[in-house]
Design an enzyme around this catalytic site. Structure first.
Site, short mmCIF file in Angstrom:
data_model
loop_
_atom_site.label_atom_id
_atom_site.label_comp_id
_atom_site.label_asym_id
_atom_site.label_seq_id
_atom_site.Cartn_x
_atom_site.Cartn_y
_atom_site.Cartn_z
N GLN A 104 0.84 -1.19 0.00
CA GLN A 104 0.00 0.00 0.00
C GLN A 104 0.88 1.24 0.00
O GLN A 104 0.39 2.36 -0.17
CB GLN A 104 -0.90 0.03 1.24
CG GLN A 104 -1.80 -1.17 1.39
CD GLN A 104 -2.51 -1.15 2.74
OE1 GLN A 104 -3.61 -0.58 2.87
NE2 GLN A 104 -1.90 -1.75 3.73
N HIS A 122 -1.43 1.20 -4.50
CA HIS A 122 -1.80 2.60 -4.35
C HIS A 122 -0.86 3.51 -5.14
O HIS A 122 -0.84 4.72 -4.89
CB HIS A 122 -1.81 3.00 -2.87
CG HIS A 122 -2.91 2.32 -2.10
ND1 HIS A 122 -2.89 2.19 -0.73
CD2 HIS A 122 -4.05 1.73 -2.52
CE1 HIS A 122 -3.99 1.55 -0.36
NE2 HIS A 122 -4.70 1.25 -1.41
N ASN A 216 2.65 -6.74 13.65
CA ASN A 216 2.36 -5.34 13.93
C ASN A 216 2.78 -5.04 15.36
O ASN A 216 2.89 -5.94 16.18
CB ASN A 216 0.84 -5.07 13.75
CG ASN A 216 0.53 -3.61 13.53
OD1 ASN A 216 1.01 -2.77 14.29
ND2 ASN A 216 -0.24 -3.30 12.49
N ALA A 234 8.41 -4.61 12.33
CA ALA A 234 8.76 -5.38 11.13
C ALA A 234 10.26 -5.62 11.05
O ALA A 234 10.72 -6.71 10.69
CB ALA A 234 8.27 -4.61 9.90
C1 BV8 Z 1 -11.70 2.59 -3.70
C2 BV8 Z 1 -2.00 6.54 -1.56
C3 BV8 Z 1 -13.52 2.31 -5.19
C4 BV8 Z 1 -1.99 8.01 -1.40
C5 BV8 Z 1 -3.74 5.67 -0.07
C6 BV8 Z 1 -15.31 0.05 1.76
C7 BV8 Z 1 -15.52 0.21 3.12
C8 BV8 Z 1 -15.14 1.40 3.77
C9 BV8 Z 1 -14.53 2.44 3.04
C10 BV8 Z 1 -14.34 2.27 1.70
C11 BV8 Z 1 -14.71 1.09 1.05
N1 BV8 Z 1 -14.39 1.22 -0.26
C12 BV8 Z 1 -13.85 2.44 -0.48
C13 BV8 Z 1 -13.80 3.10 0.71
C14 BV8 Z 1 -13.27 4.44 0.90
C15 BV8 Z 1 -11.76 4.41 1.12
C16 BV8 Z 1 -11.41 3.83 2.46
O1 BV8 Z 1 -11.01 2.69 2.55
N2 BV8 Z 1 -11.47 4.67 3.47
C17 BV8 Z 1 -11.07 4.25 4.80
C18 BV8 Z 1 -10.27 5.38 5.44
C19 BV8 Z 1 -12.29 3.86 5.58
N3 BV8 Z 1 -11.08 3.67 0.08
C20 BV8 Z 1 -10.85 4.26 -1.10
O2 BV8 Z 1 -11.24 5.38 -1.38
C21 BV8 Z 1 -10.06 3.46 -2.12
N4 BV8 Z 1 -10.73 3.49 -3.40
O3 BV8 Z 1 -12.11 1.80 -2.90
O4 BV8 Z 1 -12.19 2.70 -5.00
C22 BV8 Z 1 -14.29 3.57 -5.08
C23 BV8 Z 1 -14.24 4.45 -6.14
C24 BV8 Z 1 -15.01 5.61 -6.07
C25 BV8 Z 1 -15.79 5.89 -4.93
C26 BV8 Z 1 -15.78 5.00 -3.83
C27 BV8 Z 1 -15.03 3.84 -3.91
C28 BV8 Z 1 -8.70 4.07 -2.32
C29 BV8 Z 1 -7.86 3.86 -1.11
C30 BV8 Z 1 -6.41 4.27 -1.40
C31 BV8 Z 1 -6.11 5.60 -0.73
N5 BV8 Z 1 -4.69 5.94 -0.92
N6 BV8 Z 1 -2.44 5.92 -0.31
C32 BV8 Z 1 -0.88 8.46 -0.49
O5 BV8 Z 1 -0.18 7.63 0.10
O6 BV8 Z 1 -0.71 9.69 -0.38
S1 BV8 Z 1 -4.18 4.92 1.37
C33 BV8 Z 1 -2.96 5.27 2.48
O7 BV8 Z 1 -3.51 5.10 3.74
C34 BV8 Z 1 -1.83 4.31 2.42
O8 BV8 Z 1 -1.48 3.92 1.13
C35 BV8 Z 1 -2.31 3.18 3.24
O9 BV8 Z 1 -2.99 2.25 2.44
C36 BV8 Z 1 -3.31 3.84 4.13
C37 BV8 Z 1 -2.76 3.88 5.52
O10 BV8 Z 1 -2.78 2.58 5.94
P1 BV8 Z 1 -1.47 1.88 6.54
O11 BV8 Z 1 -0.50 1.63 5.46
O12 BV8 Z 1 -1.98 0.74 7.29
O13 BV8 Z 1 -0.81 2.95 7.48
P2 BV8 Z 1 -1.37 3.41 8.89
O14 BV8 Z 1 -0.59 4.61 9.27
O15 BV8 Z 1 -2.86 3.45 8.85
O16 BV8 Z 1 -0.99 2.21 9.87
C38 BV8 Z 1 0.35 1.88 10.11
C39 BV8 Z 1 0.32 0.55 10.83
O17 BV8 Z 1 1.66 0.13 11.05
C40 BV8 Z 1 -0.34 0.64 12.21
O18 BV8 Z 1 -1.16 -0.50 12.38
C41 BV8 Z 1 0.85 0.59 13.17
O19 BV8 Z 1 0.51 -0.07 14.37
C42 BV8 Z 1 1.83 -0.23 12.40
N7 BV8 Z 1 3.24 0.03 12.69
C43 BV8 Z 1 3.82 1.21 12.99
N8 BV8 Z 1 5.16 1.04 13.13
C44 BV8 Z 1 5.40 -0.28 12.87
C45 BV8 Z 1 4.18 -0.92 12.59
N9 BV8 Z 1 4.10 -2.23 12.29
C46 BV8 Z 1 5.24 -2.93 12.25
N10 BV8 Z 1 6.46 -2.38 12.50
C47 BV8 Z 1 6.57 -1.07 12.82
N11 BV8 Z 1 7.78 -0.54 13.08
#
Ligand code: BV8
Length: 253
Positions: A104, A122, A216, A234
């Site tokens: 991602q 992504h 995680n 990780a």
């Molecule tokens: C889409 C690129 C169809 C840009 C990103 C169904 C249900 C609910 C919502 C939706 C759904 N379908 C669509 C949606 C809406 C939306 C969505 O999911 N919203 C969420 C917030 C509810 N999804 C979309 O819009 C997607 N499109 O489905 O298309 C569509 C079309 C039209 C209209 C509607 C639908 C597109 C999603 C892509 C968005 N773009 N990134 C950029 O980067 O600038 S997403 C972006 O956020 C990242 O790429 C990543 O995917 C996401 C963040 O997630 P994580 O990578 O998990 O990062 P996060 O900080 O959240 O977590 C870090 C984790 O690491 C934590 O758990 C932490 O504990 C852990 N951690 C920290 N340190 C460590 C560690 N683990 C191990 N070791 C460590 N050292």
């Protein structure tokens, strides 16, 4: 460093798996100094949430602001190096007959580490594309305007990433679904498992009989569904996993 506990059943599954699919999130790049999406943003960006900036609406409203946010994030990655987590997955890819890495992350650190079969679901912020025609431009830094203008049509260039509300690249999504549906073991690493449709991939793999292991530093929405949950970073867990499974010592790599 807390004792990393890896169940022997997981080692056995990894050792005997023909097909492994891995999904990584921002957490795997955290130890390379790249802030995760859940981390509070710093400096000028502290007042914004990523979800507010990573949208077509934000770019339409203020293209310069969004372009400069990605410039800031690219600069953060310029000094970043792949960590032991990224590098352990490179070793895993050489050991597993059929290995697919779905990320991602848009930072390009997996490819920099040497991973070959990477699906960037992504996109990649080091690539830009014309906001009208979709033409890809690989050297955004060649353009001094913020955002730069498309040399072909004059429209704004934008980062080649998938924003919230945008569809994922169909071929990347299809390839991710196929690897999730056909794997024996699915590893979810460093992701909060909140963003769809990526978050559904491990559940899809389970429907087809795969085991799911999550790595995680804290529990996530996926944890209750996972066959294994390994608490740790990780960069600490993955080298341990590689060492116990294939006797490869990452400190010597
Ligand atoms: C889409 C690129 C169809 C840009 C990103 C169904 C249900 C609910 C919502 C939706 C759904 N379908 C669509 C949606 C809406 C939306 C969505 O999911 N919203 C969420 C917030 C509810 N999804 C979309 O819009 C997607 N499109 O489905 O298309 C569509 C079309 C039209 C209209 C509607 C639908 C597109 C999603 C892509 C968005 N773009 N990134 C950029 O980067 O600038 S997403 C972006 O956020 C990242 O790429 C990543 O995917 C996401 C963040 O997630 P994580 O990578 O998990 O990062 P996060 O900080 O959240 O977590 C870090 C984790 O690491 C934590 O758990 C932490 O504990 C852990 N951690 C920290 N340190 C460590 C560690 N683990 C191990 N070791 C460590 N050292």
């Amino acid at each position: 460093m807390d004792e990393i506990v890896i169940p022997s059943a997981l080692i056995q599954s990894l050792r005997t798996a023909s097909r492994v699919a891995v999904l990584t999130g921002a957490g795997i790049s955290a130890e390379s100094g790249v802030p995760t999406f859940r981390d509070a943003q710093s400096g000028l960006w502290a007042r914004y949430r990523p979800e507010e900036l990573a949208t077509p609406g934000a770019f339409k409203r203020d293209p310069r602001l969004v372009w400069e946010w990605y410039e800031w994030r690219r600069n953060l990655v310029t000094d970043a190096k792949p960590n032991l987590g990224h590098r352990s997955l490179v070793i895993m890819e050489t050991q597993v007959p059929d290995f697919t890495l779905i990320t991602q992350n848009v930072d390009g650190l997996h490819q920099m580490a040497g991973s070959k079969n990477v699906i960037e679901i992504h996109g990649n912020m080091h690539r830009s594309k014309c906001s009208t025609e979709g033409t890809i431009f690989d050297q955004p830094e060649l353009y001094e305007d913020k955002p730069p203008l498309c040399p072909d049509c004059g429209a704004y260039l934008r980062p080649d990433v998938v924003w919230f509300g945008e569809s994922l690249p169909p071929e990347a999504l299809q390839a991710s679904w196929e690897s999730a549906q056909n794997c024996d073991l699915f590893l979810s690493i460093g992701t909060s498992a909140l963003v769809e449709p990526a978050a559904t991939l491990p559940l899809l793999s389970q429907e087809n009989g795969a085991e799911v292991a999550e790595i995680n530093i804290q529990e996530t929405r996926l944890t209750p569904h996972a066959s294994y949950f390994i608490v740790g970073s990780a960069a600490q867990v993955l080298p341990e996993l590689v060492k116990i499974t294939w006797q490869v010592d990452m400190s010597a790599e």
